[in-house]
Write a protein that holds these residues in place. Structure first.
Motif, short mmCIF file in Angstrom:
data_model
loop_
_atom_site.label_atom_id
_atom_site.label_comp_id
_atom_site.label_asym_id
_atom_site.label_seq_id
_atom_site.Cartn_x
_atom_site.Cartn_y
_atom_site.Cartn_z
N UNK A 1 33.07 48.38 47.73
CA UNK A 1 33.84 47.16 47.66
C UNK A 1 33.20 46.18 46.68
N UNK A 2 31.86 46.08 46.71
CA UNK A 2 31.16 45.16 45.80
C UNK A 2 31.34 45.59 44.36
N UNK A 3 31.42 46.91 44.12
CA UNK A 3 31.61 47.40 42.75
C UNK A 3 32.96 46.97 42.21
N UNK A 4 33.98 46.99 43.04
CA UNK A 4 35.31 46.57 42.60
C UNK A 4 35.31 45.10 42.21
N UNK A 9 35.32 41.00 37.99
CA UNK A 9 34.69 39.83 37.37
C UNK A 9 34.35 40.09 35.92
N UNK A 10 33.73 41.23 35.64
CA UNK A 10 33.37 41.57 34.26
C UNK A 10 34.61 41.73 33.39
N UNK A 11 35.68 42.25 33.94
CA UNK A 11 36.92 42.40 33.18
C UNK A 11 37.49 41.05 32.79
N UNK A 12 37.44 40.09 33.71
CA UNK A 12 37.94 38.75 33.40
C UNK A 12 37.07 38.08 32.34
N UNK A 13 35.76 38.29 32.43
CA UNK A 13 34.86 37.72 31.43
C UNK A 13 35.14 38.34 30.07
N UNK A 49 23.07 49.10 34.51
CA UNK A 49 23.00 50.45 35.04
C UNK A 49 24.21 50.75 35.92
N UNK A 50 24.85 51.88 35.66
CA UNK A 50 26.03 52.26 36.42
C UNK A 50 27.33 51.83 35.77
N UNK A 51 27.23 51.17 34.62
CA UNK A 51 28.42 50.71 33.91
C UNK A 51 28.36 51.17 32.46
N UNK A 52 29.52 51.28 31.84
CA UNK A 52 29.57 51.60 30.42
C UNK A 52 30.06 50.41 29.61
N UNK A 53 30.27 49.29 30.28
CA UNK A 53 30.80 48.10 29.62
C UNK A 53 29.67 47.21 29.11
N UNK A 54 29.65 46.98 27.80
CA UNK A 54 28.71 46.01 27.26
C UNK A 54 29.22 44.62 27.59
N UNK A 55 28.32 43.67 27.70
CA UNK A 55 28.73 42.29 27.97
C UNK A 55 28.18 41.39 26.87
N UNK A 56 28.72 40.21 26.76
CA UNK A 56 28.23 39.21 25.83
C UNK A 56 27.44 38.18 26.64
N UNK A 57 26.20 37.95 26.23
CA UNK A 57 25.36 36.94 26.87
C UNK A 57 25.09 35.83 25.87
N UNK A 58 25.09 34.59 26.32
CA UNK A 58 24.84 33.43 25.48
C UNK A 58 23.59 32.72 25.95
N UNK A 59 22.56 32.75 25.11
CA UNK A 59 21.29 32.11 25.43
C UNK A 59 20.77 31.38 24.21
#
Length: 86
Positions: A1-4, A9-13, A49-59
Motif C-alpha cells: 500500500x505504501x508503494x502505491x 506522489x512521484x508521478x505527480x511530482x 532503490x526499488x524504482x526505475x524512475x529518476x527524480x529531479x532534486x533542487x538544492x
C-alpha cells in the motif's frame, strides 16, 4: 500500500516538473548559471532503490557539495533548471 502512495506522489511530482521548468530551462552542455547563495540547482538524480524512475532534486550549491556532487562538473549532463529558494 505504501508503494502505491509513493508511486502516485512521484508521478505527480514528475508531471509538475516540466510545467515549473518553463522559462527557466538551461541548454545542455553549458555551465550552470552563477547566482546567489539561495539559488537552487535542479538536477536529475539516481532512482531510489526499488524504482526505475529518476527524480529531479533542487538544492543549493552548498547542499549539493555536502552530498558529494560538483555542480560545475555534473550540470552539463544532469542539470534541468535553476530557481531561487524562497
Amino acid at each position: 500500500m505504501a508503494h502505491k502512495a509513493l508511486i502516485a506522489t512521484l508521478s505527480m511530482i514528475a508531471a509538475a516538473v516540466p510545467v515549473s521548468a518553463a522559462g527557466a530551462h538551461s541548454t545542455p552542455n553549458e555551465a550552470p548559471p552563477p547566482r546567489t547563495p539561495n539559488t537552487e540547482y535542479c538536477m536529475w538524480v539516481e532512482p531510489v532503490t526499488g524504482s526505475r524512475l529518476e527524480t529531479v532534486q533542487c538544492w543549493t550549491r552548498e547542499e549539493w557539495a555536502e552530498a558529494g556532487v560538483d555542480v560545475d562538473k555534473d550540470w552539463p549532463k544532469e542539470g534541468v533548471y535553476v530557481k531561487e529558494r524562497g
